[in-house]
Design an enzyme around this catalytic site. Structure first.
Site, PDB file in Angstrom:
ATOM      1  N   ASN A   1      35.565  46.964  -5.263  1.00 42.01           N
ATOM      2  CA  ASN A   1      34.423  46.188  -5.741  1.00 42.01           C
ATOM      3  C   ASN A   1      33.084  46.810  -5.348  1.00 42.01           C
ATOM      4  O   ASN A   1      32.053  46.138  -5.321  1.00 42.01           O
ATOM      5  CB  ASN A   1      34.500  44.748  -5.224  1.00 42.01           C
ATOM      6  CG  ASN A   1      35.546  43.943  -5.971  1.00 42.01           C
ATOM      7  OD1 ASN A   1      35.925  44.291  -7.084  1.00 42.01           O
ATOM      8  ND2 ASN A   1      36.032  42.881  -5.354  1.00 42.01           N
TER       9      ASN A   1
ATOM     10  N   THR B   1      41.042  39.533  -1.227  1.00 42.26           N
ATOM     11  CA  THR B   1      42.122  40.505  -1.146  1.00 42.26           C
ATOM     12  C   THR B   1      42.616  40.561   0.286  1.00 42.26           C
ATOM     13  O   THR B   1      41.852  40.830   1.211  1.00 42.26           O
ATOM     14  CB  THR B   1      41.622  41.882  -1.599  1.00 42.26           C
ATOM     15  OG1 THR B   1      41.066  41.759  -2.920  1.00 42.26           O
ATOM     16  CG2 THR B   1      42.754  42.891  -1.628  1.00 42.26           C
TER      17      THR B   1
ATOM     18  N   LYS C   1      32.867  37.205  -0.757  1.00 39.48           N
ATOM     19  CA  LYS C   1      34.254  36.826  -0.480  1.00 39.48           C
ATOM     20  C   LYS C   1      35.317  37.818  -0.957  1.00 39.48           C
ATOM     21  O   LYS C   1      36.509  37.555  -0.853  1.00 39.48           O
ATOM     22  CB  LYS C   1      34.575  35.428  -1.039  1.00 39.48           C
ATOM     23  CG  LYS C   1      33.776  34.313  -0.369  1.00 39.48           C
ATOM     24  CD  LYS C   1      34.388  32.953  -0.589  1.00 39.48           C
ATOM     25  CE  LYS C   1      34.330  32.510  -2.021  1.00 39.48           C
ATOM     26  NZ  LYS C   1      34.754  31.107  -2.181  1.00 39.48           N
ATOM     27  N   ASP C   2      34.897  38.978  -1.475  1.00 41.71           N
ATOM     28  CA  ASP C   2      35.901  39.968  -1.870  1.00 41.71           C
ATOM     29  C   ASP C   2      35.339  41.385  -1.734  1.00 41.71           C
ATOM     30  O   ASP C   2      35.434  42.199  -2.651  1.00 41.71           O
ATOM     31  CB  ASP C   2      36.366  39.705  -3.310  1.00 41.71           C
ATOM     32  CG  ASP C   2      37.726  40.335  -3.602  1.00 41.71           C
ATOM     33  OD1 ASP C   2      38.417  40.745  -2.649  1.00 41.71           O
ATOM     34  OD2 ASP C   2      38.105  40.424  -4.786  1.00 41.71           O
ATOM     35  N   ILE C   3      34.751  41.664  -0.563  1.00 42.21           N
ATOM     36  CA  ILE C   3      34.224  42.994  -0.295  1.00 42.21           C
ATOM     37  C   ILE C   3      35.388  43.945  -0.041  1.00 42.21           C
ATOM     38  O   ILE C   3      36.218  43.711   0.835  1.00 42.21           O
ATOM     39  CB  ILE C   3      33.278  42.991   0.930  1.00 42.21           C
ATOM     40  CG1 ILE C   3      32.096  42.034   0.702  1.00 42.21           C
ATOM     41  CG2 ILE C   3      32.802  44.401   1.251  1.00 42.21           C
ATOM     42  CD1 ILE C   3      31.130  42.470  -0.373  1.00 42.21           C
TER      43      ILE C   3
END
Length: 242
Positions: free
Chosen positions: A138, A175, A132-134
């Protein structure tokens, strides 16, 4: 000699490598065997329940992901009013830092990174995990070996083992520049592993061009772009530039 950075029993911090709005990250080593580690701490001296939960979530989800493509998590230790997350140190820096201000012109280099990242998402898919935050921040890369590893599972979700059930986001997580349409919460559609592949596509676009496909300081405009606009084609972009 005692480190003046942080004092965590059993660990020695040698340098600060990240100072964000919510977290601090240090490079150091484990005192028992001098193994190189990275230590992530909550910056807030009195962390909220959700901040504590995010640290436990990272540890719970990653501790059993034994893959060279996922950052290895060693332990979650109590630190002051919160936690310290202890992870492996393979000499990596963020893909964002590594690629800042340049577009990736070496296609072979891009393909090596892209294949590794696709394989990392395949591992998550098989484990029924949504990151959920690639995004480049990260993803870590070793500048010398080009080895890449996925990090930061603070908002990741573990899907039910029985089926790849869609989940509905009740708050905007992730993001915004990289977020999938269904993850915005503005669509009548659940969220599954495909949300990570959308964000990975945005990451690939940025690696190849040096910029994001959708750029705006307005939150709702970005949401609209993800939902309703087509990503500019790379071929058309090249023609426009020349």
């Amino acid at each position: 000699m005692v480190s003046t950075l942080v004092s965590i029993p059993g660990y020695y911090a040698t340098e600060e490598i990240y100072n964000g709005s919510r977290t601090l990250v240090y490079r150091g080593y484990r005192e028992t065997d001098h193994k190189a580690v990275v230590i992530k701490l909550l910056k807030n001296h009195y962390p909220s329940f959700s901040e504590l939960l995010s640290f436990r979530n990272q540890y719970t989800i990653t501790k059993n992901l034994n893959s060279p493509l996922i950052i290895q998590t060693y332990s979650l230790v109590t630190y002051q009013n919160g936690y310290a997350l202890v992870m492996e140190d393979f000499g990596g820096i963020s893909l964002k830092e590594w690629g800042t201000g340049k577009s990736l012109r070496n296609l072979t280099e891009f393909l090596q990174i892209a294949i590794a990242l696709c394989n990392s998402l395949d591992i998550l898919y098989r484990a029924q995990i949504i990151h959920k935050d690639i995004k480049p921040a990260n993803i870590l890369i070793n500048p010398e070996t080009k080895q890449v590893k996925l990090i930061d599972f603070s908002i990741a979700s573990l899907l039910p083992r029985s089926t790849q059930t869609l989940i509905s986001p009740n708050v905007l997580e992730g993001t915004l520049a990289y977020i999938s349409p269904e993850q915005t919460g503005r669509m009548n559609r659940g969220m599954d592993y495909r949300t990570d592949f959308y964000s990975l596509g945005i990451t690939f676009y940025e690696l190849l061009t040096g910029e994001l496909p959708f750029q705006s300081n307005d939150m709702m405009e970005l949401v609209h772009c993800h939902i309703a606009k087509q990503v500019p084609l790379l071929g058309n972009r090249e023609k426009t530039e020349h």
